[in-house]
Design a protein around this motif. Structure first.
Motif, PDB file in Angstrom:
ATOM      1  N   ALA A  85       0.826  -1.211   0.000  1.00  0.00           N
ATOM      2  CA  ALA A  85       0.000   0.000   0.000  1.00  0.00           C
ATOM      3  C   ALA A  85       0.857   1.257   0.000  1.00  0.00           C
ATOM      4  O   ALA A  85       1.929   1.296   0.609  1.00  0.00           O
ATOM      5  CB  ALA A  85      -0.921   0.003   1.225  1.00  0.00           C
ATOM      6  N   LEU A  86       0.377   2.267  -0.675  1.00  0.00           N
ATOM      7  CA  LEU A  86       1.010   3.576  -0.648  1.00  0.00           C
ATOM      8  C   LEU A  86       0.296   4.430   0.392  1.00  0.00           C
ATOM      9  O   LEU A  86      -0.933   4.463   0.428  1.00  0.00           O
ATOM     10  CB  LEU A  86       0.919   4.249  -2.015  1.00  0.00           C
ATOM     11  N   THR A  87       1.058   5.126   1.216  1.00  0.00           N
ATOM     12  CA  THR A  87       0.449   5.984   2.224  1.00  0.00           C
ATOM     13  C   THR A  87       0.018   7.308   1.596  1.00  0.00           C
ATOM     14  O   THR A  87       0.540   7.723   0.556  1.00  0.00           O
ATOM     15  CB  THR A  87       1.430   6.256   3.376  1.00  0.00           C
ATOM     16  N   ASN A  88      -0.901   7.972   2.246  1.00  0.00           N
ATOM     17  CA  ASN A  88      -1.392   9.258   1.750  1.00  0.00           C
ATOM     18  C   ASN A  88      -0.281  10.286   1.605  1.00  0.00           C
ATOM     19  O   ASN A  88      -0.345  11.153   0.736  1.00  0.00           O
ATOM     20  CB  ASN A  88      -2.462   9.818   2.692  1.00  0.00           C
ATOM     21  N   LYS A  89       0.749  10.190   2.448  1.00  0.00           N
ATOM     22  CA  LYS A  89       1.789  11.216   2.399  1.00  0.00           C
ATOM     23  C   LYS A  89       2.522  11.240   1.059  1.00  0.00           C
ATOM     24  O   LYS A  89       2.970  12.302   0.635  1.00  0.00           O
ATOM     25  CB  LYS A  89       2.746  11.108   3.583  1.00  0.00           C
ATOM     26  N   VAL A  90       2.610  10.111   0.377  1.00  0.00           N
ATOM     27  CA  VAL A  90       3.236  10.103  -0.956  1.00  0.00           C
ATOM     28  C   VAL A  90       2.517  11.112  -1.856  1.00  0.00           C
ATOM     29  O   VAL A  90       3.149  11.932  -2.532  1.00  0.00           O
ATOM     30  CB  VAL A  90       3.191   8.695  -1.589  1.00  0.00           C
ATOM     31  N   PHE A  91       1.200  11.082  -1.837  1.00  0.00           N
ATOM     32  CA  PHE A  91       0.406  11.944  -2.710  1.00  0.00           C
ATOM     33  C   PHE A  91       0.336  13.368  -2.171  1.00  0.00           C
ATOM     34  O   PHE A  91       0.325  14.328  -2.942  1.00  0.00           O
ATOM     35  CB  PHE A  91      -0.972  11.326  -2.913  1.00  0.00           C
ATOM     36  N   SER A  92       0.329  13.519  -0.856  1.00  0.00           N
ATOM     37  CA  SER A  92       0.364  14.866  -0.268  1.00  0.00           C
ATOM     38  C   SER A  92       1.648  15.580  -0.654  1.00  0.00           C
ATOM     39  O   SER A  92       1.634  16.771  -0.973  1.00  0.00           O
ATOM     40  CB  SER A  92       0.235  14.794   1.256  1.00  0.00           C
ATOM     41  N   TYR A  93       2.765  14.862  -0.619  1.00  0.00           N
ATOM     42  CA  TYR A  93       4.026  15.479  -1.022  1.00  0.00           C
ATOM     43  C   TYR A  93       3.959  15.919  -2.486  1.00  0.00           C
ATOM     44  O   TYR A  93       4.375  17.027  -2.828  1.00  0.00           O
ATOM     45  CB  TYR A  93       5.205  14.526  -0.814  1.00  0.00           C
TER      46      TYR A  93
END
Length: 183
Positions: A85-93
């Motif tokens: 799973a990819l965490t939300n922070k990847v996309f927030s960054y």
């Protein structure tokens, strides 16, 4: 903010990096975990480079994070979910135009090829490798600028809900249209 997220590796890398980076953590620490992290940083003479920021509303994270040079995504892959799973922070960054340094879990390896300079990988738990990756960005302003530009571009053009909604909803709308014609 708690164990199992690679924060110990991040602190060790901050201590080792020639660029003398600071580590900013936003959230609520679990139990006495913050004291452990502070003690670890202080013992190595880097206590002043570890900072705890108050939690923020989810819809503010991209704006608040955009002022930082690099985002940290240090998942340890201790469970199957953490591996895939990819965490939300990847996309927030990405939405904030912030390149990330990410541990080499399978999910990060898969997306890193699409992100190019917006994501650099380091071996899980390898503080020396993370320090090298930090310095590669922070001591090379043109490289950091290119990584930020790529992160911003991807966040605006590809990795955001407005773009993903079209891909997600198109098949649903096609099925609904078919059902309407058949009825």
């Amino acid at each position: 903010i708690g164990p199992g997220r690679g924060l110990e590796t991040a602190i060790e890398a901050v201590i080792r990096a020639e660029s003398r980076p600071h580590l900013f953590l936003r959230g609520t620490p679990a139990g006495r975990y913050w004291d452990e992290l502070r003690r670890m940083a202080a013992q190595a003479g880097a206590g002043e480079r570890l900072h705890l920021l108050d939690p923020a509303p989810p819809d503010e994270l991209e704006r608040l994070g955009a002022i930082y040079d690099v985002g940290y995504v240090g998942e340890l892959a201790e469970t199957k979910n953490r591996q895939i799973a990819l965490t939300n922070k990847v996309f927030s960054y990405l939405l904030g135009g912030v390149p990330s340094l990410a541990s080499e879990i399978p999910a990060h390896r898969r997306i890193a090829s699409d992100l190019g300079p917006a994501m650099s990988l380091f071996e899980i738990g390898n503080a020396a490798g993370l320090a090298v990756a930090l310095d590669a960005l922070l001591l090379d302003p043109p490289r950091l600028a290119a990584a930020r530009t790529q992160a911003w571009r991807l966040g605006q053009d590809r990795y955001n809900w407005e773009a993903e909604a079209l891909r997600f909803l198109a098949p649903v709308q096609a099925v609904l249209s078919e059902r309407t014609r058949s009825a």
